[in-house]
Design an enzyme around this catalytic site. Structure first.
Site, PDB file in Angstrom:
ATOM      1  N   ARG A 147     -10.135   0.046  15.794  1.00 46.09           N
ATOM      2  CA  ARG A 147     -10.161   0.908  14.602  1.00 46.09           C
ATOM      3  C   ARG A 147     -11.196   0.310  13.654  1.00 46.09           C
ATOM      4  O   ARG A 147     -12.314   0.765  13.592  1.00 46.09           O
ATOM      5  CB  ARG A 147      -8.760   0.986  13.988  1.00 46.09           C
ATOM      6  CG  ARG A 147      -8.636   1.961  12.840  1.00 46.09           C
ATOM      7  CD  ARG A 147      -7.213   2.067  12.330  1.00 46.09           C
ATOM      8  NE  ARG A 147      -6.697   0.806  11.772  1.00 46.09           N
ATOM      9  CZ  ARG A 147      -5.495   0.670  11.233  1.00 46.09           C
ATOM     10  NH1 ARG A 147      -4.652   1.695  11.180  1.00 46.09           N
ATOM     11  NH2 ARG A 147      -5.098  -0.489  10.757  1.00 46.09           N
ATOM     12  N   LYS A 184       0.846  -1.208   0.000  1.00 45.81           N
ATOM     13  CA  LYS A 184       0.000   0.000   0.000  1.00 45.81           C
ATOM     14  C   LYS A 184       0.876   1.252   0.000  1.00 45.81           C
ATOM     15  O   LYS A 184       2.085   1.179   0.274  1.00 45.81           O
ATOM     16  CB  LYS A 184      -0.905  -0.014   1.236  1.00 45.81           C
ATOM     17  CG  LYS A 184      -0.156   0.015   2.570  1.00 45.81           C
ATOM     18  CD  LYS A 184      -1.100  -0.169   3.760  1.00 45.81           C
ATOM     19  CE  LYS A 184      -0.312  -0.282   5.058  1.00 45.81           C
ATOM     20  NZ  LYS A 184      -1.182  -0.557   6.215  1.00 45.81           N
ATOM     21  N   MET A 207      10.779  24.228  -0.284  1.00 44.13           N
ATOM     22  CA  MET A 207      10.069  23.301  -1.170  1.00 44.13           C
ATOM     23  C   MET A 207      11.043  22.528  -2.064  1.00 44.13           C
ATOM     24  O   MET A 207      10.873  21.339  -2.321  1.00 44.13           O
ATOM     25  CB  MET A 207       9.070  24.079  -2.036  1.00 44.13           C
ATOM     26  CG  MET A 207       8.092  23.180  -2.762  1.00 44.13           C
ATOM     27  SD  MET A 207       6.969  24.104  -3.807  1.00 44.13           S
ATOM     28  CE  MET A 207       5.974  24.966  -2.609  1.00 44.13           C
ATOM     29  N   TYR A 248      14.585  30.827   4.472  1.00 46.03           N
ATOM     30  CA  TYR A 248      13.304  31.378   4.945  1.00 46.03           C
ATOM     31  C   TYR A 248      13.290  31.484   6.464  1.00 46.03           C
ATOM     32  O   TYR A 248      13.665  30.539   7.162  1.00 46.03           O
ATOM     33  CB  TYR A 248      12.147  30.478   4.515  1.00 46.03           C
ATOM     34  CG  TYR A 248      11.830  30.564   3.050  1.00 46.03           C
ATOM     35  CD1 TYR A 248      11.445  31.758   2.456  1.00 46.03           C
ATOM     36  CD2 TYR A 248      11.906  29.419   2.260  1.00 46.03           C
ATOM     37  CE1 TYR A 248      11.146  31.824   1.102  1.00 46.03           C
ATOM     38  CE2 TYR A 248      11.607  29.466   0.902  1.00 46.03           C
ATOM     39  CZ  TYR A 248      11.234  30.675   0.334  1.00 46.03           C
ATOM     40  OH  TYR A 248      10.942  30.733  -0.997  1.00 46.03           O
TER      41      TYR A 248
HETATM   42  C1  LIG Z   1      -0.304  -1.461   6.970  1.00 45.20           C
HETATM   43  C2  LIG Z   1      -0.810  -2.755   7.479  1.00 45.20           C
HETATM   44  C3  LIG Z   1       0.059  -3.863   7.565  1.00 45.20           C
HETATM   45  C4  LIG Z   1       1.549  -3.750   7.377  1.00 45.20           C
HETATM   46  O1  LIG Z   1       2.070  -3.141   8.535  1.00 45.20           O
HETATM   47  P1  LIG Z   1       3.630  -3.020   8.816  1.00 45.20           P
HETATM   48  O2  LIG Z   1       3.726  -2.528  10.192  1.00 45.20           O
HETATM   49  O3  LIG Z   1       4.165  -2.047   7.807  1.00 45.20           O
HETATM   50  O4  LIG Z   1       4.217  -4.368   8.624  1.00 45.20           O
HETATM   51  C5  LIG Z   1      -0.516  -5.090   7.874  1.00 45.20           C
HETATM   52  N1  LIG Z   1      -1.837  -5.209   8.151  1.00 45.20           N
HETATM   53  C6  LIG Z   1      -2.683  -4.153   8.138  1.00 45.20           C
HETATM   54  C7  LIG Z   1      -4.117  -4.344   8.467  1.00 45.20           C
HETATM   55  C8  LIG Z   1      -2.195  -2.895   7.808  1.00 45.20           C
HETATM   56  O5  LIG Z   1      -3.033  -1.837   7.803  1.00 45.20           O
END
Ligand SMILES: *Cc1c(COP(=O)(O)O)cnc(C)c1O
EC number: 5.1.1.1
Length: 371
Positions: free
Chosen positions: A130, A34, A313, A265
């Site tokens: 969550r 992801k 930037m 800046y």
């Molecule tokens: C992002 C995520 C992972 C991977 O987590 P890491 O800590 O990067 O290994 C696995 N399972 C779920 C549900 C996640 O949201």
């Protein structure tokens, strides 16, 4: 041609995959790609890993569709599930495996007519609070999901830890217990398909969480999920992993700076001596954080030099020192195996996850197959 460069070492990625497999030899592996594979380039990473893994995992349907459009055929788990009714036809068409975490999704699946039942992952909330069904409601919802003709049986089971990176906290042990209690309460083991609990933290520190499928993200990229100060676990290298990313750019100007002059800046830094300043083509427009403290190191020809002034930037200034022999065009490294991203995370208070993920498309990703 970009000058801010994300160099991705594919051999290191391969090494890390092999280490994950060796640690959990009886498990299948879901490689989490992801958020553009944590900044490493989702499609290229997925293509490279495809032959070595059992699943890819992403957070969003859009990410899964990008992978399918790029010709990636591995099974894909969508960790945040689906959100709208019109997502369902895409899940079916592209053989995507959503996480089911709320009653609204079950209601949509009840109405769905499929030619091929969808493989899904039932999310149990074991304590993260969550996503997922609360333990006391979960049996009821699991049974409702079982009654959906559109869902393939047996149904897979997934949960996620909130504190697997904190080794002295009891949360992970109690989350595993909630998971196991749910399985016992269901009674019939044959109605559960695969089980998956461990992300990187679970995989690296909690072997009781291995089950059928591990889901490492950060660890694949050679980065430790633990505190930088955790002895023997603070960096990927200490865990036997190889950092995959080098973030680098070049010196584009070298300038004289007199004692007492401010820089950049806000003029937030003033030199204590006459010195030379290197200007580097990297900025928050490439994803390097604007709010890092002055003094955060970079590596130039193997030597650490401090960032001075505010990150802009497009540019960052570095105090090269009065006797600098550096030249325009010299490489400037923001993190790599010698300057771990975990150390930058510790110095800046920005987690390694975020440092990697916030890199932008202006930084060019280059793939290498050598150390
Ligand atoms: C992002 C995520 C992972 C991977 O987590 P890491 O800590 O990067 O290994 C696995 N399972 C779920 C549900 C996640 O949201």
């Amino acid at each position: 041609m970009s000058i801010a460069t994300i160099e991705v070492n594919l051999l290191a990625l391969k090494h890390n995959i092999n280490l994950c497999k060796a640690q959990a030899p009886n498990c299948q592996l879901a490689a989490v790609v992801k958020a553009n594979a944590y900044g490493h380039g989702m499609i290229e990473v997925a293509r490279f890993l495809q032959g070595d893994i059992d699943y890819l995992a992403v957070a969003r349907l859009s990410e899964a569709l990008q992978l399918r459009c790029a010709g990636v055929t591995a099974p894909i788990i969508i960790l945040a599930g689906f959100f709208h009714h019109d997502n369902l036809s895409l899940l079916e068409r592209y053989a995507l495996q959503p996480v089911i975490h709320c009653p609204e999704q079950i209601a949509m699946l009840h109405k769905l007519k499929t030619t091929r039942p969808l493989t899904v992952w039932f999310k149990l909330d074991t304590g993260m609070h969550r996503l997922g069904f609360r333990a006391e409601d979960a049996i009821n919802y699991f049974q409702q999901l079982q009654q959906c003709a559109s869902v393939a049986k047996p149904i897979n089971l997934i949960s996620h830890f909130c504190n697997a990176d904190l080794l002295d906290q009891p949360d992970t042990v109690s989350q595993i217990a909630v998971f196991d209690d749910f399985i016992s309460a269901l009674g019939d083991r044959s109605c559960i398909g695969l089980q998956s609990l461990a992300a990187s933290g679970g995989q690296l520190a909690w072997s009781a969480s291995y089950r059928d499928v591990i889901r490492p993200g950060l660890a694949l990229y050679g980065v430790s999920p633990f505190s930088y100060h955790e002895i023997g676990k603070g960096t990927g290298a200490q865990l036997g992993l190889q950092p995959v990313m080098t973030l680098k750019s070049e010196l584009i100007a070298i300038r004289k700076q007199l004692k007492g002059e401010g820089i950049g800046y806000g003029q937030i830094w003033h030199s204590q001596r006459d010195t030379q300043i290197g200007v580097v083509a990297m900025g928050y427009g490439d994803g390097y954080p604007r709010n890092i403290p002055c003094g955060t190191p970079v590596l130039i020809n193997g030597q650490r030099k401090p960032i001075v002034g505010r990150v802009a930037m497009d540019m960052i200034m570095v105090d090269l020192g009065p006797d600098s022999q550096y030249r325009i065009g010299d490489d400037v490294i923001f993190w790599n195996h010698d300057l771990p991203v975990e150390e930058i995370a510790d110095l800046t208070g920005i987690s390694a996850y975020e440092l990697l993920t916030r890199l932008t498309s202006r930084a060019q990703i280059v793939y290498k197959k050598c150390i």
